[in-house]
Design a protein around this motif. Structure first.
Motif, mmCIF file in Angstrom:
data_model
loop_
_atom_site.group_PDB
_atom_site.id
_atom_site.type_symbol
_atom_site.label_atom_id
_atom_site.label_comp_id
_atom_site.label_asym_id
_atom_site.label_seq_id
_atom_site.Cartn_x
_atom_site.Cartn_y
_atom_site.Cartn_z
ATOM 1 N N CYS A 22 0.840 -1.205 0.000
ATOM 2 C CA CYS A 22 0.000 0.000 0.000
ATOM 3 C C CYS A 22 0.874 1.253 0.000
ATOM 4 O O CYS A 22 0.625 2.191 -0.764
ATOM 5 C CB CYS A 22 -0.908 0.025 1.228
ATOM 6 S SG CYS A 22 -2.260 -1.169 1.197
ATOM 7 N N ALA A 23 1.876 1.283 0.855
ATOM 8 C CA ALA A 23 2.751 2.451 0.944
ATOM 9 C C ALA A 23 3.502 2.683 -0.372
ATOM 10 O O ALA A 23 3.636 3.828 -0.821
ATOM 11 C CB ALA A 23 3.733 2.281 2.099
ATOM 12 N N THR A 24 3.955 1.615 -0.988
ATOM 13 C CA THR A 24 4.656 1.723 -2.270
ATOM 14 C C THR A 24 3.740 2.320 -3.329
ATOM 15 O O THR A 24 4.128 3.236 -4.073
ATOM 16 C CB THR A 24 5.180 0.344 -2.715
ATOM 17 O OG1 THR A 24 6.106 -0.125 -1.730
ATOM 18 C CG2 THR A 24 5.859 0.411 -4.070
ATOM 19 N N HIS A 25 2.496 1.828 -3.392
ATOM 20 C CA HIS A 25 1.546 2.350 -4.379
ATOM 21 C C HIS A 25 1.154 3.787 -4.048
ATOM 22 O O HIS A 25 0.997 4.623 -4.944
ATOM 23 C CB HIS A 25 0.316 1.454 -4.475
ATOM 24 C CG HIS A 25 -0.528 1.760 -5.665
ATOM 25 N ND1 HIS A 25 -0.171 1.378 -6.942
ATOM 26 C CD2 HIS A 25 -1.684 2.456 -5.788
ATOM 27 C CE1 HIS A 25 -1.076 1.810 -7.797
ATOM 28 N NE2 HIS A 25 -2.017 2.463 -7.121
ATOM 29 N N SER A 26 1.018 4.061 -2.774
ATOM 30 C CA SER A 26 0.677 5.405 -2.324
ATOM 31 C C SER A 26 1.734 6.412 -2.780
ATOM 32 O O SER A 26 1.411 7.508 -3.252
ATOM 33 C CB SER A 26 0.553 5.414 -0.797
ATOM 34 O OG SER A 26 0.310 6.692 -0.313
ATOM 35 N N LYS A 27 2.983 6.028 -2.647
ATOM 36 C CA LYS A 27 4.072 6.902 -3.101
ATOM 37 C C LYS A 27 4.031 7.085 -4.612
ATOM 38 O O LYS A 27 4.295 8.177 -5.121
ATOM 39 C CB LYS A 27 5.423 6.321 -2.679
ATOM 40 C CG LYS A 27 5.684 6.413 -1.186
ATOM 41 C CD LYS A 27 6.979 5.728 -0.806
ATOM 42 C CE LYS A 27 7.131 5.692 0.708
ATOM 43 N NZ LYS A 27 8.295 4.889 1.106
ATOM 44 N N ALA A 28 3.681 6.024 -5.336
ATOM 45 C CA ALA A 28 3.619 6.088 -6.801
ATOM 46 C C ALA A 28 2.553 7.064 -7.283
ATOM 47 O O ALA A 28 2.729 7.707 -8.326
ATOM 48 C CB ALA A 28 3.368 4.699 -7.384
ATOM 49 N N ILE A 29 1.453 7.183 -6.547
ATOM 50 C CA ILE A 29 0.401 8.122 -6.947
ATOM 51 C C ILE A 29 0.513 9.452 -6.197
ATOM 52 O O ILE A 29 -0.325 10.333 -6.355
ATOM 53 C CB ILE A 29 -1.011 7.521 -6.805
ATOM 54 C CG1 ILE A 29 -1.371 7.246 -5.342
ATOM 55 C CG2 ILE A 29 -1.157 6.272 -7.676
ATOM 56 C CD1 ILE A 29 -2.833 6.901 -5.115
ATOM 57 N N ASN A 30 1.541 9.570 -5.350
ATOM 58 C CA ASN A 30 1.848 10.797 -4.611
ATOM 59 C C ASN A 30 0.716 11.228 -3.667
ATOM 60 O O ASN A 30 0.407 12.408 -3.579
ATOM 61 C CB ASN A 30 2.213 11.924 -5.588
ATOM 62 C CG ASN A 30 3.002 13.015 -4.910
ATOM 63 O OD1 ASN A 30 3.753 12.759 -3.970
ATOM 64 N ND2 ASN A 30 2.826 14.244 -5.378
ATOM 65 N N VAL A 31 0.130 10.252 -2.990
ATOM 66 C CA VAL A 31 -0.901 10.531 -1.991
ATOM 67 C C VAL A 31 -0.550 9.739 -0.733
ATOM 68 O O VAL A 31 -0.744 8.524 -0.697
ATOM 69 C CB VAL A 31 -2.314 10.139 -2.480
ATOM 70 C CG1 VAL A 31 -3.357 10.447 -1.416
ATOM 71 C CG2 VAL A 31 -2.661 10.841 -3.781
ATOM 72 N N PRO A 32 -0.017 10.395 0.309
ATOM 73 C CA PRO A 32 0.320 9.668 1.537
ATOM 74 C C PRO A 32 -0.943 9.125 2.200
ATOM 75 O O PRO A 32 -2.003 9.747 2.122
ATOM 76 C CB PRO A 32 0.994 10.731 2.405
ATOM 77 C CG PRO A 32 0.471 12.025 1.902
ATOM 78 C CD PRO A 32 0.195 11.835 0.435
ATOM 79 N N MET A 33 -0.833 7.971 2.830
ATOM 80 C CA MET A 33 -2.009 7.287 3.371
ATOM 81 C C MET A 33 -1.845 6.860 4.822
ATOM 82 O O MET A 33 -0.741 6.624 5.300
ATOM 83 C CB MET A 33 -2.285 6.007 2.566
ATOM 84 C CG MET A 33 -2.762 6.202 1.165
ATOM 85 S SD MET A 33 -4.516 6.564 1.134
ATOM 86 C CE MET A 33 -4.689 7.049 -0.575
ATOM 87 N N ASN A 34 -2.980 6.716 5.467
ATOM 88 C CA ASN A 34 -3.116 5.953 6.696
ATOM 89 C C ASN A 34 -3.513 4.565 6.220
ATOM 90 O O ASN A 34 -4.446 4.433 5.414
ATOM 91 C CB ASN A 34 -4.216 6.544 7.582
ATOM 92 C CG ASN A 34 -3.785 7.858 8.182
ATOM 93 O OD1 ASN A 34 -2.896 7.893 9.007
ATOM 94 N ND2 ASN A 34 -4.419 8.939 7.762
ATOM 95 N N ILE A 35 -2.824 3.546 6.699
ATOM 96 C CA ILE A 35 -3.034 2.180 6.219
ATOM 97 C C ILE A 35 -3.310 1.279 7.417
ATOM 98 O O ILE A 35 -2.484 1.173 8.326
ATOM 99 C CB ILE A 35 -1.790 1.662 5.467
ATOM 100 C CG1 ILE A 35 -1.437 2.604 4.306
ATOM 101 C CG2 ILE A 35 -1.994 0.225 5.001
ATOM 102 C CD1 ILE A 35 -0.016 2.452 3.804
ATOM 103 N N ALA A 36 -4.474 0.642 7.406
ATOM 104 C CA ALA A 36 -4.855 -0.266 8.487
ATOM 105 C C ALA A 36 -5.088 -1.655 7.916
ATOM 106 O O ALA A 36 -5.688 -1.803 6.847
ATOM 107 C CB ALA A 36 -6.126 0.232 9.172
ATOM 108 N N VAL A 37 -4.625 -2.662 8.636
ATOM 109 C CA VAL A 37 -4.879 -4.053 8.253
ATOM 110 C C VAL A 37 -5.468 -4.749 9.474
ATOM 111 O O VAL A 37 -4.891 -4.689 10.568
ATOM 112 C CB VAL A 37 -3.593 -4.778 7.790
ATOM 113 C CG1 VAL A 37 -3.917 -6.192 7.331
ATOM 114 C CG2 VAL A 37 -2.893 -3.990 6.674
ATOM 115 N N VAL A 38 -6.626 -5.383 9.272
ATOM 116 C CA VAL A 38 -7.277 -6.120 10.352
ATOM 117 C C VAL A 38 -7.275 -7.605 10.030
ATOM 118 O O VAL A 38 -7.112 -8.011 8.885
ATOM 119 C CB VAL A 38 -8.735 -5.638 10.598
ATOM 120 C CG1 VAL A 38 -8.764 -4.170 10.991
ATOM 121 C CG2 VAL A 38 -9.622 -5.897 9.391
ATOM 122 N N ASP A 39 -7.469 -8.411 11.063
ATOM 123 C CA ASP A 39 -7.538 -9.860 10.879
ATOM 124 C C ASP A 39 -8.967 -10.287 10.554
ATOM 125 O O ASP A 39 -9.861 -9.447 10.407
ATOM 126 C CB ASP A 39 -6.970 -10.600 12.090
ATOM 127 C CG ASP A 39 -7.754 -10.370 13.373
ATOM 128 O OD1 ASP A 39 -8.918 -9.927 13.339
ATOM 129 O OD2 ASP A 39 -7.188 -10.662 14.445
#
Length: 154
Positions: A22-39
């Motif tokens: 997610c972070a890699t793709h976020s950087k590619a589109i130049n939009v920083p993100m909050n990223i949450a992963v749940v079980d």
């Protein structure tokens, strides 16, 4: 019939792989993100806030992941149904106000269609958030297929 059931769920390693994608793709589109992963049980497994991500979007990302895992569909599914008169109008008031109808939450499923967890992203537009979340889901799907690194224990 057995009185218990074993539920397949994400590991921390898989959650971190999703967040990294997610972070890699976020950087590619130049939009920083909050990223949450749940079980699979909707509990937070991993969270990342990228530099520049909106502080007010932290809980939104977590709630998007919660909703996607709990309802087993992307949060964008509810886009047209939540307006006054819609089939799901008012649903955002459920689950202690945590139910999110904003795009950016995507469930992670195994080959049998069972939910293993979900990714929720927030800071961009709903479409950008979902695009970034899907990059995380795809990373876990590759792990499940044994691609890239050695197959993770999911």
């Amino acid at each position: 019939m057995a009185p218990t059931k074993t539920i397949e769920t994400l590991t921390l390693e898989a959650a971190q792989a999703a967040a990294h994608a997610c972070a890699t793709h976020s950087k590619a589109i130049n939009v920083p993100m909050n990223i949450a992963v749940v079980d699979a049980s909707t509990h937070l497994l991993h969270f990342s806030r990228m530099d520049g991500a909106k502080l007010t979007s932290i809980h939104i990302a977590i709630d998007k992941a919660f909703t996607a895992a709990g309802h087993r569909v992307p949060t964008s599914t509810y886009k047209e149904a939540v307006w006054p008169g819609g089939a799901a109008f008012g649903i955002w008031n459920t689950n202690g106000g945590r139910f999110s109808t904003i795009g950016g939450g995507v469930p992670i499923k195994n080959s049998r269609g069972e939910v293993l967890g979900a990714v929720g992203c927030s800071t961009g537009t709903p479409a950008q958030d979902e695009e970034v979340a899907r990059a995380g889901v795809e990373a876990v799907e590759r792990l499940l297929k044994g691609e890239g690194r050695e197959r993770a224990k999911l």
